[in-house]
Design a protein around this motif. Structure first.
Motif, PDB file in Angstrom:
ATOM      1  N   THR A 290       0.822  -1.209   0.000  1.00 14.16           N
ATOM      2  CA  THR A 290       0.000   0.000   0.000  1.00 14.16           C
ATOM      3  C   THR A 290       0.860   1.264   0.000  1.00 14.16           C
ATOM      4  N   SER A 291       0.274   2.359  -0.482  1.00 15.59           N
ATOM      5  CA  SER A 291       1.010   3.626  -0.524  1.00 15.59           C
ATOM      6  C   SER A 291       1.365   4.098   0.881  1.00 15.59           C
ATOM      7  N   GLN A 292       0.492   3.856   1.846  1.00 15.28           N
ATOM      8  CA  GLN A 292       0.777   4.288   3.213  1.00 15.28           C
ATOM      9  C   GLN A 292       1.939   3.497   3.814  1.00 15.28           C
ATOM     10  N   GLN A 293       1.986   2.196   3.561  1.00 11.83           N
ATOM     11  CA  GLN A 293       3.096   1.389   4.061  1.00 11.83           C
ATOM     12  C   GLN A 293       4.377   1.666   3.283  1.00 11.83           C
ATOM     13  N   GLN A 294       4.249   1.972   2.008  1.00 13.80           N
ATOM     14  CA  GLN A 294       5.430   2.363   1.239  1.00 13.80           C
ATOM     15  C   GLN A 294       6.040   3.632   1.841  1.00 13.80           C
ATOM     16  N   TRP A 295       5.180   4.563   2.233  1.00 11.18           N
ATOM     17  CA  TRP A 295       5.643   5.798   2.860  1.00 11.18           C
ATOM     18  C   TRP A 295       6.277   5.518   4.221  1.00 11.18           C
ATOM     19  N   LYS A 296       5.698   4.616   4.986  1.00  9.60           N
ATOM     20  CA  LYS A 296       6.197   4.332   6.333  1.00  9.60           C
ATOM     21  C   LYS A 296       7.490   3.516   6.324  1.00  9.60           C
ATOM     22  N   GLN A 297       7.584   2.551   5.420  1.00 13.77           N
ATOM     23  CA  GLN A 297       8.652   1.563   5.519  1.00 13.77           C
ATOM     24  C   GLN A 297       9.854   1.800   4.608  1.00 13.77           C
ATOM     25  N   LEU A 298       9.653   2.470   3.481  1.00 11.00           N
ATOM     26  CA  LEU A 298      10.766   2.656   2.561  1.00 11.00           C
ATOM     27  C   LEU A 298      11.604   3.876   2.949  1.00 11.00           C
ATOM     28  N   ARG A 299      12.837   3.868   2.488  1.00 16.38           N
ATOM     29  CA  ARG A 299      13.760   4.954   2.813  1.00 16.38           C
ATOM     30  C   ARG A 299      13.301   6.264   2.155  1.00 16.38           C
ATOM     31  N   ARG A 300      13.249   7.327   2.929  1.00 11.59           N
ATOM     32  CA  ARG A 300      12.821   8.621   2.413  1.00 11.59           C
ATOM     33  C   ARG A 300      14.030   9.396   1.889  1.00 11.59           C
ATOM     34  N   VAL A 301      13.826  10.091   0.780  1.00 12.38           N
ATOM     35  CA  VAL A 301      14.889  10.892   0.188  1.00 12.38           C
ATOM     36  C   VAL A 301      14.361  12.291  -0.091  1.00 12.38           C
ATOM     37  N   ASP A 302      15.268  13.232  -0.150  1.00  9.18           N
ATOM     38  CA  ASP A 302      14.886  14.603  -0.453  1.00  9.18           C
ATOM     39  C   ASP A 302      14.377  14.695  -1.883  1.00  9.18           C
ATOM     40  N   LEU A 303      13.393  15.551  -2.088  1.00  9.94           N
ATOM     41  CA  LEU A 303      12.800  15.725  -3.410  1.00  9.94           C
ATOM     42  C   LEU A 303      13.869  16.049  -4.449  1.00  9.94           C
ATOM     43  N   ARG A 304      14.866  16.809  -4.076  1.00  7.93           N
ATOM     44  CA  ARG A 304      15.916  17.218  -5.020  1.00  7.93           C
ATOM     45  C   ARG A 304      16.834  16.062  -5.396  1.00  7.93           C
ATOM     46  N   ASP A 305      16.821  15.000  -4.598  1.00  4.32           N
ATOM     47  CA  ASP A 305      17.646  13.822  -4.887  1.00  4.32           C
ATOM     48  C   ASP A 305      16.865  12.746  -5.640  1.00  4.32           C
ATOM     49  N   MET A 306      15.651  13.059  -6.034  1.00  2.02           N
ATOM     50  CA  MET A 306      14.776  12.070  -6.684  1.00  2.02           C
ATOM     51  C   MET A 306      15.388  11.561  -7.992  1.00  2.02           C
ATOM     52  N   ARG A 307      15.187  10.267  -8.243  1.00  2.00           N
ATOM     53  CA  ARG A 307      15.670   9.673  -9.480  1.00  2.00           C
ATOM     54  C   ARG A 307      14.606   8.709 -10.020  1.00  2.00           C
ATOM     55  N   PRO A 308      14.654   8.375 -11.312  1.00  2.00           N
ATOM     56  CA  PRO A 308      13.657   7.459 -11.882  1.00  2.00           C
ATOM     57  C   PRO A 308      13.586   6.144 -11.102  1.00  2.00           C
ATOM     58  N   GLY A 309      12.361   5.714 -10.837  1.00  2.00           N
ATOM     59  CA  GLY A 309      12.122   4.511 -10.033  1.00  2.00           C
ATOM     60  C   GLY A 309      11.690   4.839  -8.622  1.00  2.00           C
ATOM     61  N   ASP A 310      12.052   6.038  -8.146  1.00  2.00           N
ATOM     62  CA  ASP A 310      11.597   6.461  -6.821  1.00  2.00           C
ATOM     63  C   ASP A 310      10.077   6.636  -6.828  1.00  2.00           C
ATOM     64  N   LEU A 311       9.484   6.527  -5.656  1.00  2.00           N
ATOM     65  CA  LEU A 311       8.033   6.651  -5.535  1.00  2.00           C
ATOM     66  C   LEU A 311       7.680   7.990  -4.913  1.00  2.00           C
ATOM     67  N   VAL A 312       6.761   8.694  -5.566  1.00  5.39           N
ATOM     68  CA  VAL A 312       6.300   9.982  -5.055  1.00  5.39           C
ATOM     69  C   VAL A 312       4.979   9.741  -4.331  1.00  5.39           C
ATOM     70  N   ILE A 313       4.937  10.079  -3.050  1.00  7.32           N
ATOM     71  CA  ILE A 313       3.752   9.869  -2.223  1.00  7.32           C
ATOM     72  C   ILE A 313       2.983  11.184  -2.134  1.00  7.32           C
ATOM     73  N   TYR A 314       1.672  11.095  -2.298  1.00  2.00           N
ATOM     74  CA  TYR A 314       0.844  12.302  -2.370  1.00  2.00           C
ATOM     75  C   TYR A 314      -0.171  12.390  -1.232  1.00  2.00           C
ATOM     76  N   PHE A 315      -0.526  13.635  -0.908  1.00  2.79           N
ATOM     77  CA  PHE A 315      -1.533  14.009   0.084  1.00  2.79           C
ATOM     78  C   PHE A 315      -1.038  13.706   1.506  1.00  2.79           C
ATOM     79  N   ASP A 316      -1.580  14.421   2.449  1.00  2.00           N
ATOM     80  CA  ASP A 316      -1.133  14.312   3.838  1.00  2.00           C
ATOM     81  C   ASP A 316      -1.329  12.916   4.418  1.00  2.00           C
ATOM     82  N   ASP A 317      -2.300  12.183   3.891  1.00  2.00           N
ATOM     83  CA  ASP A 317      -2.575  10.839   4.413  1.00  2.00           C
ATOM     84  C   ASP A 317      -1.903   9.729   3.601  1.00  2.00           C
ATOM     85  N   ALA A 318      -0.992  10.119   2.694  1.00  2.07           N
ATOM     86  CA  ALA A 318      -0.263   9.139   1.873  1.00  2.07           C
ATOM     87  C   ALA A 318      -1.205   8.212   1.121  1.00  2.07           C
ATOM     88  N   SER A 319      -2.296   8.779   0.607  1.00  2.00           N
ATOM     89  CA  SER A 319      -3.332   7.957  -0.023  1.00  2.00           C
ATOM     90  C   SER A 319      -3.116   7.713  -1.507  1.00  2.00           C
TER      91      SER A 319
END
Length: 367
Positions: A290-319
Motif C-alpha cells: 500500500t502507498s501508506q506502508q510504502q511511505w512508512k517503511q521505505l527509505r525517504r529521500v529529499d525531493l531534489r535527490d529524486m531519481r527514476p524509479g523512486d516513488l512519489v507519495i501524495y496528500f497528507d494521508d499518503a493515499s
C-alpha cells in the motif's frame, strides 16, 4: 442543458456531501441540508463555478475511496501473511505429533523391556551379579540407561510444550485472520459507497458538461505542475536510475492505458500502489503493497535527490503514489474511471519521496 439541470447538479452535490458525512467514521448523524435555492433550479447551463464544485467533490470522494482501498489492501496483505503462518504452524504441529508418537513408542518399549526382566529395576539385577566385571559393565549400562531415559522424558516434555505453543499461536493467527476479514469487508463497503456516490454525481452531467469537467481537471493539474516547476526544482533533480530502477520504470510505463481498479495488482488492471509494488517486484525487489506502508517503511529521500524509479507519495494521508520516470513526470494509476497514465510529478500535493532501491545509480551501458 435540460430543465432544472443546474438544480440537479446542486442537489446531487448536496446529497453526496450528506452521504459522505453519514458514512464518515465517528459521525453519528448529519444535519439536514437546506434545499437548493430557486436560482439554482433555473434552467441555465452549469457555470464553471458549479463544475468546479463538482470537481472538488469528486476529488474528495475518490480520495476517500483511495484511503479505503489502502485499508483493504493492507488487510489483504496481512491476511496472506497470516494464512501462510497458519500453514507453517500446522506443519509444525503435524511434525510435532509424529515426533511425540515416536517418543511414546520408545518409552513404551523401555517399559516392556523392564517388565520382561521380572519387573526388577536395572539396579536390582546389577546387585545380584556375582561377576565383578559384569558388575562394572552393568553399572555403566545403568548409568547410560538413566541418562537415556531422562533425555527421552525431557524430549517428550519439550515436544508436548511446543505443540501446546503452536496450537496457541495458530489460534491467535486465526483470530487475526477473522479480524482482518471484517476490516476488509468494512473497507470494501467504504470504497463502494464513495465510488457509487462519485458516479451518481457524474451521471447528473451531460456530455458537454463532462467534457468541461475533464478540462477543469486538466487545468487544475496543469496549474499545480506549473507552480511546482516554476520553483526551479527540475534544475536540481538530476539523479540517474539504478539498473533495478530502470526495470521498474519500464514495467510501469508498459502498463499505460490499462484501467484503474481498486485492489488490483495486474496484469489487466491496477490501483496506484498495485502498479508501483508490481513494477518493483518485476525488478526483483519486493516492497509494501500500500502507498501508506510504502511511505512508512521505505527509505525517504529529499525531493531534489529524486531519481527514476523512486516513488512519489501524495496528500497528507499518503493515499496516492506514483513512480517518477524523469523529466518531472510520474506514471500512475489515477482513480476509478481512469487508466494508467503519465502525469506531472507536481500535479498533486506531494507528501514526500521514498526509494525502494538504496543502491548506486547504474552506468549508462549497464543492464
Amino acid at each position: 442543458m435540460g430543465t432544472g439541470k443546474r438544480g440537479l447538479i446542486t442537489a446531487a452535490v448536496t446529497v453526496v456531501c450528506a452521504v459522505t458525512v453519514l458514512v464518515a467514521p465517528g459521525t453519528a448523524f448529519a444535519a439536514p441540508t437546506p434545499p437548493p435555492s430557486p436560482a439554482a433550479r433555473a434552467d441555465a447551463p452549469a457555470t464553471d463555478e458549479d463544475l468546479e464544485a463538482v470537481r472538488k467533490r469528486l476529488d474528495a470522494l475518490y480520495r476517500a475511496a483511495a484511503v479505503a482501498t489502502d485499508e483493504y489492501n493492507d488487510a489483504e496483505e496481512k491476511a496472506e501473511k497470516q494464512s501462510a503462518e497458519i500453514v507453517r504452524l500446522a506443519r509444525k504441529i503435524v511434525r510435532g505429533r509424529e515426533e511425540l508418537d515416536g517418543l511414546r513408542k520408545r518409552a513404551g518399549a523401555a517399559a516392556a523391556a523392564q517388565y520382561r526382566g521380572g519387573g526388577l529395576p536395572p539396579e536390582a539385577h546389577l546387585m545380584l551379579s556375582d561377576d565383578p566385571q559384569d558388575f562394572l559393565d552393568g553399572a555403566e549400562r545403568v548409568r547410560e540407561g538413566h541418562h537415556a531415559t531422562k533425555g527421552l522424558l525431557g524430549r517428550m516434555t519439550r515436544t508436548q510444550q511446543d505443540l501446546e505453543q503452536y496450537a496457541k499461536d495458530a489460534d491467535a493467527q486465526w483470530r487475526k485472520l477473522e479480524a482482518g476479514r471484517k476490516t476488509k469487508a468494512k473497507a470494501q463497503k467504504k470504497i463502494e459507497q464513495r465510488i457509487e456516490a462519485a458516479e451518481k454525481l457524474e451521471s447528473q452531467l451531460e456530455k458537454e458538461e463532462r467534457e468541461r469537467l475533464a478540462r477543469l481537471e486538466e487545468r487544475a493539474a496543469r496549474q499545480a505542475q506549473t507552480t511546482w516547476l516554476s520553483s526551479g526544482i527540475l534544475d536540481e533533480i538530476g539523479g540517474e536510475a539504478t539498473a533495478q530502477g530502470r526495470k521498474a520504470v519500464a514495467y510501469a510505463t508498459a502498463q499505460i492505458g490499462k484501467p484503474y481498479q481498486w485492489g488490483a495488482e495486474g496484469p489487466e488492471a491496477y490501483d496506484c500502489s498495485g502498479l508501483t509494488s508490481q513494477a518493483w517486484a518485476s525488478a526483483g525487489r519486493g516492497i509494501p503493497r500500500t502507498s501508506q506502508q510504502q511511505w512508512k517503511q521505505l527509505r525517504r529521500v529529499d525531493l531534489r535527490d529524486m531519481r527514476p524509479g523512486d516513488l512519489v507519495i501524495y496528500f497528507d494521508d499518503a493515499s496516492h503514489v506514483g513512480m517518477y520516470v524523469g523529466g518531472g513526470a510520474i506514471v500512475h494509476a489515477p482513480r476509478p474511471g481512469r487508466a494508467v497514465t503519465l502525469a506531472g510529478a507536481g500535479s498533486m500535493p506531494i507528501l514526500g519521496v521514498v526509494r525502494p532501491d538504496p543502491g548506486a545509480p547504474a552506468r549508462a551501458d549497464a543492464d
